[in-house]
Design a protein around this motif. Structure first.
Motif, PDB file in Angstrom:
ATOM      1  N   GLY A 113      20.673   1.618   8.640  1.00  0.00           N
ATOM      2  CA  GLY A 113      19.584   2.444   8.470  1.00  0.00           C
ATOM      3  C   GLY A 113      19.086   2.417   7.346  1.00  0.00           C
ATOM      4  N   THR A 114      18.017   3.006   7.120  1.00  0.00           N
ATOM      5  CA  THR A 114      17.169   3.320   5.934  1.00  0.00           C
ATOM      6  C   THR A 114      16.660   4.429   5.900  1.00  0.00           C
ATOM      7  N   THR A 115      16.251   4.797   4.480  1.00  0.00           N
ATOM      8  CA  THR A 115      15.305   6.357   4.281  1.00  0.00           C
ATOM      9  C   THR A 115      14.404   5.730   3.316  1.00  0.00           C
ATOM     10  N   ASN A 116      14.278   4.528   3.250  1.00  0.00           N
ATOM     11  CA  ASN A 116      13.263   4.030   2.331  1.00  0.00           C
ATOM     12  C   ASN A 116      11.782   4.157   2.844  1.00  0.00           C
ATOM     13  N   ILE A 117      10.872   4.453   2.096  1.00  0.00           N
ATOM     14  CA  ILE A 117       9.487   4.684   2.594  1.00  0.00           C
ATOM     15  C   ILE A 117       8.961   3.493   3.243  1.00  0.00           C
ATOM     16  N   THR A 118       9.261   2.177   3.080  1.00  0.00           N
ATOM     17  CA  THR A 118       8.946   1.086   3.531  1.00  0.00           C
ATOM     18  C   THR A 118       9.530   0.493   4.576  1.00  0.00           C
ATOM     19  N   GLY A 119      10.767   1.078   4.767  1.00  0.00           N
ATOM     20  CA  GLY A 119      11.550   0.578   5.864  1.00  0.00           C
ATOM     21  C   GLY A 119      12.453  -0.619   5.277  1.00  0.00           C
ATOM     22  N   ILE A 175      13.232  -2.097  10.584  1.00  0.00           N
ATOM     23  CA  ILE A 175      13.411  -0.768  11.018  1.00  0.00           C
ATOM     24  C   ILE A 175      12.664   0.176  10.236  1.00  0.00           C
ATOM     25  N   PRO A 176      11.995   0.912  10.505  1.00  0.00           N
ATOM     26  CA  PRO A 176      11.142   1.894   9.883  1.00  0.00           C
ATOM     27  C   PRO A 176      11.984   2.969   9.003  1.00  0.00           C
ATOM     28  N   VAL A 177      11.196   3.773   8.202  1.00  0.00           N
ATOM     29  CA  VAL A 177      12.022   4.590   7.446  1.00  0.00           C
ATOM     30  C   VAL A 177      12.603   5.933   8.248  1.00  0.00           C
ATOM     31  N   GLY A 208      18.912  -3.179  -1.185  1.00  0.00           N
ATOM     32  CA  GLY A 208      18.780  -1.659  -1.521  1.00  0.00           C
ATOM     33  C   GLY A 208      18.266  -1.001  -0.601  1.00  0.00           C
ATOM     34  N   ASN A 209      17.168  -1.278   0.478  1.00  0.00           N
ATOM     35  CA  ASN A 209      16.445  -0.936   1.374  1.00  0.00           C
ATOM     36  C   ASN A 209      17.525  -0.235   2.470  1.00  0.00           C
ATOM     37  N   TRP A 210      18.495  -0.979   2.635  1.00  0.00           N
ATOM     38  CA  TRP A 210      19.390  -0.448   3.733  1.00  0.00           C
ATOM     39  C   TRP A 210      20.448   0.419   3.265  1.00  0.00           C
TER      40      TRP A 210
END
Lengths: 183, 121
Positions: B33-39, B69-71, B105-107
């Motif tokens: 998953g991700t919490t990154n604003i751009t997914g 996947i999205p944020v 880093g986005n994952w």
């Protein structure tokens, strides 16, 4: 199992019927004039298969033959029964766990490092192993447990050569899950 | 880690010894998953095998998928593969990926990876 047994059944039946036929033939030949044995021969084929399965009365006439023949056969000693199923798994588990326990100090010295402030003081890893019939380790997966884990330690262990876990040949592929406690 | 042009194993691998003619069936699951604003994006997610002695990871039959996947999303992802035609020997098998530069880093909201392996004799 089923495939292995299928071919032997008709062979056994044919072999058995041959013994029955020969015994009946020889028995009747000893008791009756030479002209009579030809009457005994036709009874052999029915004793071979379907009559036995259906319970037809034909084989009963020849029981005396094979019974006498069997009584002269020397008794064959059977090898000790090898454990199977759950008993086999328990035996392999015991032997493999003992082997892994013996290696624990070596594995620990290779991969265990002092834990950080947020890391557990000890961990238990699952060694999911499969042995082939000769007792050679053919599959290994090292798993971590949620209650206490160190990813760096697990990665290090996975990078080591497979542990040599000596067990007696199980005779069939056998999978067990072992526990490695560190440090 | 970023790996745009070569596969990298994701999570633990299983060490498997096969004879010629054996087939390996692998099923791997990961919660990523991700919490990154751009997914987050992964250019390839699949199952790979590699000779135990080392070497390039091989995606049998190039059986991969793109994942995006999205944020604030964390979902289980499963891949499976049937690997046949292997030479006798020992292999590492498991989930693998390729990822464009800057994506790893986005994952940042990942959970456990599990792989189940069967050898069909």
């Amino acid at each position: 199992m089923t495939n292995a047994r299928s071919p032997s059944l008709p062979v056994a039946i044919v072999a058995g019927s041959t013994i029955i036929g020969v015994s009946l033939y020889l028995g009747l030949r000893a008791m009756q004039p030479a002209a009579q044995p030809t009457q005994a021969l036709p009874s052999a084929p029915p004793a071979a298969g379907p009559p036995t399965m259906t319970g037809a009365p034909a084989p009963s006439a020849s029981i005396t033959g094979p019974t006498n023949a069997a009584s002269t056969t020397p008794t064959v000693e059977q090898a000790p029964a090898r454990p199977t199923g759950a008993a086999l798994e328990a035996l392999v588990q015991q032997q493999a766990q003992a082997a892994l326990d013996a290696l624990a100090p070596t594995l620990g010295s290779a991969c265990w490092t002092p834990p950080g402030p947020d890391e557990p003081a000890s961990v238990v890893l699952d060694y999911d192993v499969t042995f082939d019939p000769d007792g050679t380790l053919v599959m290994l997966g090292i798993g971590e447990r949620r209650d206490a884990f160190r990813t760096d330690v697990a990665s290090c262990l996975r990078g080591l050569p497979r542990p040599q876990l000596a067990i007696d040949p199980p005779g069939e592929h056998t999978r067990v899950v072992l526990a490695l406690a560190l440090p | 880690m970023d790996s745009p042009s070569a596969y990298v194993f994701l999570g633990p691998t299983v060490s498997v010894t096969v004879a010629a003619g054996n087939t390996i069936h692998v099923t791997s699951t990961a919660v990523l998953g991700t919490t990154n604003i751009t997914g987050a994006t992964m250019s390839r997610l699949s199952v790979c095998h590699q000779p135990a002695a080392g070497g390039v990871l091989i995606d049998n039959d190039a059986d991969w998928s793109v994942v995006r996947i999205p944020v604030n999303t964390s979902i289980p992802m499963a891949v499976s593969q049937r690997i046949s035609g292997l030479a006798a020997g020992t292999y590492n098998v498991g989930m693998c990926y390729r990822m464009a530069a800057g994506q790893s880093g986005n994952w940042n909201d990942n959970d456990w990876v599990t792989s189940k392996v069967l050898v069909l004799l």
